[in-house]
Design a protein around this motif. Sequence first.
Motif, short mmCIF file in Angstrom:
data_model
loop_
_atom_site.label_atom_id
_atom_site.label_comp_id
_atom_site.label_asym_id
_atom_site.label_seq_id
_atom_site.Cartn_x
_atom_site.Cartn_y
_atom_site.Cartn_z
N LEU A 1 19.05 25.87 -11.41
CA LEU A 1 19.05 26.51 -10.10
C LEU A 1 17.91 27.52 -10.08
O LEU A 1 17.10 27.56 -11.01
N TYR A 2 17.84 28.32 -9.02
CA TYR A 2 16.76 29.31 -8.97
C TYR A 2 17.24 30.59 -8.30
O TYR A 2 17.69 30.58 -7.17
N MET A 3 17.10 31.69 -9.02
CA MET A 3 17.50 33.03 -8.56
C MET A 3 16.27 33.82 -8.08
O MET A 3 15.16 33.56 -8.53
N PRO A 4 16.48 34.82 -7.23
CA PRO A 4 15.34 35.64 -6.78
C PRO A 4 14.61 36.30 -7.94
O PRO A 4 15.21 36.62 -8.97
#
Lengths: 480, 480
Positions: free
Chosen positions: B73-76
């Motif tokens: 996934l991708y977080m800020p």
Amino acid sequence: MSKNKGNEKRVESIADMNVDFAQWYTDVVRKAEMAEYSKTGGCIIFRPYGFAIWELIRKHLDEKLAATGHENLYMPMLIPEHMLQMEKDHIEGFAPEVAWVTHGGTEELTERFCIRPTSEVLFCAHYADTVQSYRDLPKLYNQWCNVMRWEKTTRPFLRTREFLWQEGHTAHATAEESLAEALLILDIYSNLTEDKLAIPVIKGQKTEREKFAGALATYTFESLMHDGKALQTGTTHDFGDKFAKVFGIQYLDKNNQLQYAHQSSWGISTRMIGAIIMVHGDNNGLVLPPAIAPIQVVIIPVAAHKPGVIEKAEELQARLKDFRVKVDKSDHSPGWKFAEYEMKGVPIRLEIGPRDIESNQCILARRDTGEKITVSLDNLEEEVAKLLDSIRDNMYEKAAKRLQENTYQAQSMDELKNILDTTPGFVKAMWCGADACEEKIKNEATATSRCMPFEQEQVGKKCFVCGESADKMVIWGRAY
Amino acid sequence: MSKNKGNEKRVESIADMNVDFAQWYTDVVRKAEMAEYSKTGGCIIFRPYGFAIWELIRKHLDEKLAATGHENLYMPMLIPEHMLQMEKDHIEGFAPEVAWVTHGGTEELTERFCIRPTSEVLFCAHYADTVQSYRDLPKLYNQWCNVMRWEKTTRPFLRTREFLWQEGHTAHATAEESLAEALLILDIYSNLTEDKLAIPVIKGQKTEREKFAGALATYTFESLMHDGKALQTGTTHDFGDKFAKVFGIQYLDKNNQLQYAHQSSWGISTRMIGAIIMVHGDNNGLVLPPAIAPIQVVIIPVAAHKPGVIEKAEELQARLKDFRVKVDKSDHSPGWKFAEYEMKGVPIRLEIGPRDIESNQCILARRDTGEKITVSLDNLEEEVAKLLDSIRDNMYEKAAKRLQENTYQAQSMDELKNILDTTPGFVKAMWCGADACEEKIKNEATATSRCMPFEQEQVGKKCFVCGESADKMVIWGRAY
């Protein structure tokens, strides 16, 4: 299983897309677990299901870029302030919306850095260092990375402060080559969008007003969302030698003469995911084109407690190894699962229960039409392959029909406004080329020029704003 | 071709690794075109050749993580200041070295953001929002991203302000599960390092002093560089429920009781590339293990102007489609090409000229030993496959032998210092477990504990610092 059936809540309902499209969009994004708001204002969490779609888009595009000789690399995320200021149009375009790093640890920095809004200046500096001879050209570089633009209003995937994209930056010997590159990439992008995302596009050139800060020409492909608004999903830019002259990117040609390089840049971003939602989605949630669906087939065991059902489901999964297949063995009810994978837009639901096993068959339900067919297990692999192709084709045709039905012509500003207020879509109209007319359209109709299509039609002879003679057919619309 | 031969410069020479290892390292990084210094202080440009190595490492690891149920996934990239401060040990560990964003566009922000040095707090906040029931566990999340730590002194790949890595963050129901996860990932990392990078490692646990800020326990795999210094290439951490208690990550178990989740985190970074250079490189440049070599076979046409030579080279490339193969058709001399691909560490050089074609054979030169063999073109595919395996095995054995030969034992501080000053390497010595002794070693021998190996040996009975009884065998060394 039956114990849960009664008290288990189905997937919560979402807003009606025909009543409140914006709320419907947000509901789909969140209920399909594609993204979630984060504690970092204006930035989203790309949850696994949404991120997997991006990874598939990346895979498809990366293969095309590699096949056409492009190489991936990675540039720093911070740009020293003085570098951003080197190209005048460029800084004017980006300075108001960059995030500034002013401190490293406890110390204030002597020069600020901005977080890249785009990386033209870094690539230019690198090319100035590494390009010396005609032998060093072309440079066909690309990077997949995060960028940041300090937007005031944001919306998941469509406009967020941080987003993910790829940015290609190339350097060539001649003006012809940098133009050809910008057009080649536009074709790669639009083929990907039509083929893999099942979204029809219109290709063309941006007007002077809408082109990229610092570019000679910007090319675009535009698509129409379900609510009649336009979405620009990617652009390619021909810089000519504008940046090369600022950054001193020069090479010795075969005759030992010093020449300026010619450049292009181009990018597509996680906006693409927004386009997929808004073109294909319906009131049951997401509808995903098979090529970028993280799960292409979900297998739902029916009466899973009966002997042999789970085993059969796993056997079918093993047989479908060429596809992305999930068996949902959880203790949720079948009804819950049906709604869940509809919300997530999984192209095919495969239902298998004791009676199916007995008759050597299963049910395939397609997400795009809701149609259910019964197929023999003997040729399951071929049936699934065929059905996935058919789903992609049907999704594309449906979107193409909508695009056609919602593309209009206008001969006057009133006509344009009336169309956009009542039946939003693309409006073809002749334009004289004057920026004043374009500005008037923006102010009076809150519409922008989407592009000057490569495929021109004569829909009139005079500019629909000023009445002067006009030879450019432009597509106008309201855009995300 | 012959026209260029006389006046063409060979690849410039690099420093002797036995005379000036640091300069040799920098020379290899730059001459092999792996990385270049950037205009952003402390950050490097990952050039295509260096970045391709990272992409291959990523591909290998990503496959392993997917196969064990992990999701990307991708977080800020930005973390609000108040969130970083929630876990006390964590902020103490990272605050001195983060970059701070204070302005968005022209406006000063009401709260500062740091660019993530690592993302524990963001994952914790997300888990607090999304974990409610035992059904939501485990969460096995991973992201590939850039991070930033405001280092004072930097060196390409080994220590840069911005670097690329993957960070896994998982949440589990029990303490046993989060520990098992930290150990599972340590195995995945070390297998990857030994199998794909041909680098032998020692696995163990970090001491309290060396563990990650906020962790219950940190596990590590350490490897030995050519100059006798240690490099920690990756670590895994078991957090127990420490962060869960701070962030309120709770779930209802099957008995409807509220429980805290247990967590792990783990990462490897672009430091890995530094390890590859410093373990395998030699005085002719880089030596790449085949599994992560962007080019596995380079085909050099000899007397390329003679009819049929280029065609034959391309034919062989087509036949070797299961490998990463480049034909160098440029107008550089063969001598230049030989040196160039040696510098770039390409595992196999394939030479093909008119006489070879006549006798239906070619020459394969292996980079690791310099050995040349003549093989029949009839079974080229198998010969290449065999040779690549043999190169990986030989590289691993060579490195393992060096590791063994440079691992010592010490019974006293003087002995430790003497070893590290004269024949640097790993030093096994018994330690009582007191932080005071560890600090003394740091101050007097400028050495750190690398790990408490899982495979313990009794190399004495008393702490080599204080003389108290000791039951922990620790590996000490000087590290990058």
